[in-house]
Design an enzyme around this catalytic site. Structure first.
Site, PDB file in Angstrom:
ATOM      1  N   CYS A 100      -4.679   7.627 -34.076  1.00 18.73           N
ATOM      2  CA  CYS A 100      -5.645   8.678 -33.733  1.00 18.73           C
ATOM      3  C   CYS A 100      -5.188  10.027 -34.301  1.00 18.73           C
ATOM      4  O   CYS A 100      -5.179  10.187 -35.505  1.00 18.73           O
ATOM      5  CB  CYS A 100      -5.862   8.721 -32.222  1.00 18.73           C
ATOM      6  SG  CYS A 100      -7.394   9.543 -31.727  1.00 18.73           S
ATOM      7  N   HIS A 111      -7.518   2.920 -31.613  1.00 19.92           N
ATOM      8  CA  HIS A 111      -6.455   2.664 -30.638  1.00 19.92           C
ATOM      9  C   HIS A 111      -6.165   1.170 -30.530  1.00 19.92           C
ATOM     10  O   HIS A 111      -6.866   0.451 -29.800  1.00 19.92           O
ATOM     11  CB  HIS A 111      -6.864   3.206 -29.262  1.00 19.92           C
ATOM     12  CG  HIS A 111      -6.753   4.682 -29.147  1.00 19.92           C
ATOM     13  ND1 HIS A 111      -5.650   5.315 -28.604  1.00 19.92           N
ATOM     14  CD2 HIS A 111      -7.598   5.670 -29.528  1.00 19.92           C
ATOM     15  CE1 HIS A 111      -5.827   6.626 -28.634  1.00 19.92           C
ATOM     16  NE2 HIS A 111      -7.002   6.869 -29.189  1.00 19.92           N
ATOM     17  N   GLU A 137      -3.888  -0.285 -28.927  1.00 25.76           N
ATOM     18  CA  GLU A 137      -3.486  -0.635 -27.564  1.00 25.76           C
ATOM     19  C   GLU A 137      -4.693  -0.764 -26.637  1.00 25.76           C
ATOM     20  O   GLU A 137      -4.577  -1.234 -25.498  1.00 25.76           O
ATOM     21  CB  GLU A 137      -2.505   0.400 -27.000  1.00 25.76           C
ATOM     22  CG  GLU A 137      -3.130   1.618 -26.337  1.00 25.76           C
ATOM     23  CD  GLU A 137      -3.850   2.560 -27.295  1.00 25.76           C
ATOM     24  OE1 GLU A 137      -4.585   3.430 -26.804  1.00 25.76           O
ATOM     25  OE2 GLU A 137      -3.673   2.422 -28.521  1.00 25.76           O
TER      26      GLU A 137
END
Length: 385
Positions: free
Chosen positions: A272, A355, A357
């Site tokens: 990001c 992202h 995750e």
């Protein structure tokens, strides 16, 4: 709660558009950039994601708060949004993990919300004209008066909001993803000699730290303004550049640090804002998107492969500004063809705009943490050889 029992609230955008609704959470007045998130779940993770610092988030999913909130789903120590906008609010959640209702949680953290407005119309407005500043108030109910306050607020472009969300001291993170939530039960890269990762905190999410720990890394988190020489004193096997809020081009100390760390030739991985910081350090430029990418189903890919990704950002790297001789674009956002991933052609550096995750979101891109670990292992072997 019935509408008849609710306190009136007003939302006013910078162009003068206004919406009348009802208050939930705290009372008062709040001003920020009004954006929208298209996720159907994960509102607590959104509220506590430091990347939303300075923003008022519109949730396009019509029901908010049905599952309540709980301490395990927080991505940081507190909510970072300036305000929340919803169609309908649930005051009596039903979920076995819930410890508190969403309105009570926001009230405790002094976050102002408005509900009962047409969030579809608001989202279409933002898509057509772009993200803009706005205000929610329970005390100023005249649109003209509230508009004057909005017009005095600074634009998100040019704002360095990292200073308000980065850690103030160095700390280590050791907690992996909980076993009940681990979706990859066999992580081959988690075995072997432990690798040290220094994570530069521009507004890092806890689940990023958990994924790094799950892959067997010793994680040292440092403030965003940590000098490169201090980072290298930890003798890291790799350097991680985290997500964060605001305009990446305004985070000059982070760009300078990343540029200096390039000389170490250590593996680096950015997510990001970290992706944008790395791109800027390599000579690229960034620009503000019209309304950004915020949701859980953003398609990204290149060369016949598509990943469904979780995203939260309002800026992007200008593809034409990247030095083609050194940098390769690895992923594009398949909705608007903006840069979603890059890697260096000779140095062990790579980054993604999304992202991996998730939290919330799909796990298509979790393999990127494994790629980072493998890159660090190869770099360590090269130095030993």
């Amino acid at each position: 709660m019935l509408f008849s029992d609710a306190k009136p609230a007003l939302l006013v955008l910078a162009d003068g558009t206004s919406f009348q609704g009802w208050s939930f959470g705290a009372t008062g007045t709040t001003i920020g950039e009004v954006v929208f998130n298209t996720g159907m779940t994960g509102y607590q993770e959104v509220l506590t994601d430091p990347s939303y610092e300075g923003q008022i988030v519109t949730f396009t999913y019509p029901e908010l708060g049905n599952t309540g909130v709980n301490p395990d789903d927080e991505e940081s120590i507190r909510p970072h949004v300036r305000g929340a906008i919803a169609k309908n609010i649930c005051y009596r959640p039903s979920n076995w993990r819930s410890t508190e209702s969403l309105p009570d949680y926001l009230k405790r953290h002094h976050i102002i919300g408005i509900y009962g407005i047409d969030t579809r119309a608001l989202t279409r407005k933002i898509r057509a004209t772009g993200a803009m500043n706005g205000a929610i108030s329970t005390e100023v109910l005249d649109p003209a008066d509230l508009l004057l306050q909005v017009q005095r607020a600074p634009s998100m472009a040019g704002l360095n909001l990292v200073r308000g969300v980065t850690t103030q001291k160095v700390y280590e993170w050791a907690d992996p993803t909980e076993s009940s939530w681990e979706f990859r039960p066999t992580l081959d890269s988690a075995t072997g000699e432990q690798l040290t990762v220094v994570a530069i905190d521009f507004g890092i999410k806890r689940n990023i730290l958990r994924r790094l720990a799950s892959y067997g890394c010793r994680v040292i988190v440092v403030p965003a303004d940590t000098p490169p020489e201090e980072i290298l004193k930890f003798n890291p096997d790799g350097i991680f550049l985290s997500n964060g809020p605001g305009d990446p081009a305004a985070v000059t100390e982070g760009i300078e640090t990343a540029r200096a760390l390039l000389e170490s030739e250590k593996p680096m991985f950015g997510i990001c804002m970290g992706h944008q910081i790395l791109g800027l350090s390599l000579g690229g430029e960034t620009f503000k998107l019209k309304f950004g990418h915020r949701g859980l189903n953003q398609p990204c890919g290149l060369h016949q492969r598509v990943e469904i990704t979780s995203q939260n950002h309002g800026f992007a790297i200008d593809a034409d500004s990247l030095p083609n001789s050194d940098v390769e674009i690895t992923h594009l956002n398949l909705n608007d063809r903006t840069v979603a991933g890059l890697r260096h052609k000779s140095l062990p550096l790579f980054s993604v705009q999304y992202h991996p995750e998730a939290s919330p979101g799909p796990h298509d891109a979790d393999y990127l943490f494994d790629n980072f670990v493998q890159s660090m292992r190869e770099h360590r072997q090269q130095r030993a050889g």
